[in-house]
Design a protein around this motif. Structure first.
Motif, PDB file in Angstrom:
ATOM      1  N   THR A  63       0.841  -1.185   0.000  1.00  0.00           N
ATOM      2  CA  THR A  63       0.000   0.000   0.000  1.00  0.00           C
ATOM      3  C   THR A  63       0.877   1.237   0.000  1.00  0.00           C
ATOM      4  O   THR A  63       1.865   1.298   0.720  1.00  0.00           O
ATOM      5  CB  THR A  63      -0.918   0.031   1.246  1.00  0.00           C
ATOM      6  N   LEU A  64       0.518   2.219  -0.811  1.00  0.00           N
ATOM      7  CA  LEU A  64       1.202   3.496  -0.869  1.00  0.00           C
ATOM      8  C   LEU A  64       0.264   4.554  -0.326  1.00  0.00           C
ATOM      9  O   LEU A  64      -0.873   4.671  -0.774  1.00  0.00           O
ATOM     10  CB  LEU A  64       1.575   3.833  -2.325  1.00  0.00           C
ATOM     11  N   GLY A  65       0.734   5.311   0.646  1.00  0.00           N
ATOM     12  CA  GLY A  65      -0.022   6.439   1.178  1.00  0.00           C
ATOM     13  C   GLY A  65       0.696   7.731   0.854  1.00  0.00           C
ATOM     14  O   GLY A  65       1.890   7.860   1.113  1.00  0.00           O
ATOM     15  N   ILE A  66       0.003   8.680   0.226  1.00  0.00           N
ATOM     16  CA  ILE A  66       0.578   9.973  -0.126  1.00  0.00           C
ATOM     17  C   ILE A  66      -0.167  11.047   0.640  1.00  0.00           C
ATOM     18  O   ILE A  66      -1.391  11.168   0.526  1.00  0.00           O
ATOM     19  CB  ILE A  66       0.489  10.249  -1.639  1.00  0.00           C
ATOM     20  N   TYR A  67       0.572  11.818   1.423  1.00  0.00           N
ATOM     21  CA  TYR A  67       0.003  12.930   2.171  1.00  0.00           C
ATOM     22  C   TYR A  67       0.241  14.201   1.366  1.00  0.00           C
ATOM     23  O   TYR A  67       1.386  14.588   1.150  1.00  0.00           O
ATOM     24  CB  TYR A  67       0.667  13.026   3.547  1.00  0.00           C
ATOM     25  N   ILE A  68      -0.813  14.839   0.880  1.00  0.00           N
ATOM     26  CA  ILE A  68      -0.686  16.052   0.080  1.00  0.00           C
ATOM     27  C   ILE A  68      -0.821  17.284   0.975  1.00  0.00           C
ATOM     28  O   ILE A  68      -0.001  18.178   0.940  1.00  0.00           O
ATOM     29  CB  ILE A  68      -1.711  16.067  -1.068  1.00  0.00           C
ATOM     30  N   ASP A  69      -1.854  17.329   1.766  1.00  0.00           N
ATOM     31  CA  ASP A  69      -2.032  18.366   2.784  1.00  0.00           C
ATOM     32  C   ASP A  69      -3.033  17.835   3.801  1.00  0.00           C
ATOM     33  O   ASP A  69      -3.442  16.685   3.734  1.00  0.00           O
ATOM     34  CB  ASP A  69      -2.459  19.711   2.173  1.00  0.00           C
ATOM     35  N   SER A  70      -3.425  18.667   4.752  1.00  0.00           N
ATOM     36  CA  SER A  70      -4.299  18.186   5.826  1.00  0.00           C
ATOM     37  C   SER A  70      -5.680  17.763   5.338  1.00  0.00           C
ATOM     38  O   SER A  70      -6.389  17.041   6.021  1.00  0.00           O
ATOM     39  CB  SER A  70      -4.441  19.247   6.919  1.00  0.00           C
TER      40      SER A  70
END
Length: 106
Positions: free
Chosen positions: A3-10
């Motif tokens: 699994t890939l999790g990408i945090y862009i902003d809140s």
């Protein structure tokens, strides 16, 4: 688990399983009991973002031996996101052990 999790902003985060991870290098322990990956190429296109990264665990000596043997240590990251060069750092926890690759040149 892949699994890939990408945090862009809140307010925006992306999770996907659509990526490739190619092993480019390995490192064996000095006693030749364990052999871990040490370099990978990571590629994905998600949310119209093209990501192409080289991930590398730069140093030996980060193996944890108790309660079982595994690699845990720093990782250097370089590559491109949408054609823009990026660099960074990360953390690797490698539990999978590989057999030492056998290479023959004829």
């Amino acid at each position: 688990y892949r699994t890939l999790g990408i945090y862009i902003d809140s307010l925006k985060q992306i999770t996907t399983r659509e990526f490739t991870l190619e092993r480019l290098g390995f490192r064996c322990t000095s006693d030749n009991v364990m052999c871990y990956s040490k370099k990978w190429r990571f590629k994905t296109t998600v949310n119209n973002q093209e990501i192409d990264l080289i991930l590398e665990a730069p140093k030996d000596g980060y193996e944890v031996v108790l309660p079982f043997r595994f690699y845990e240590g720093p990782m250097n990251i370089s590559g491109t996101v949408n054609g823009v060069k990026v660099t960074g750092s990360g953390f690797a926890e490698l539990l999978h052990n590989y057999a030492r690759p056998q290479i023959t040149i004829n």
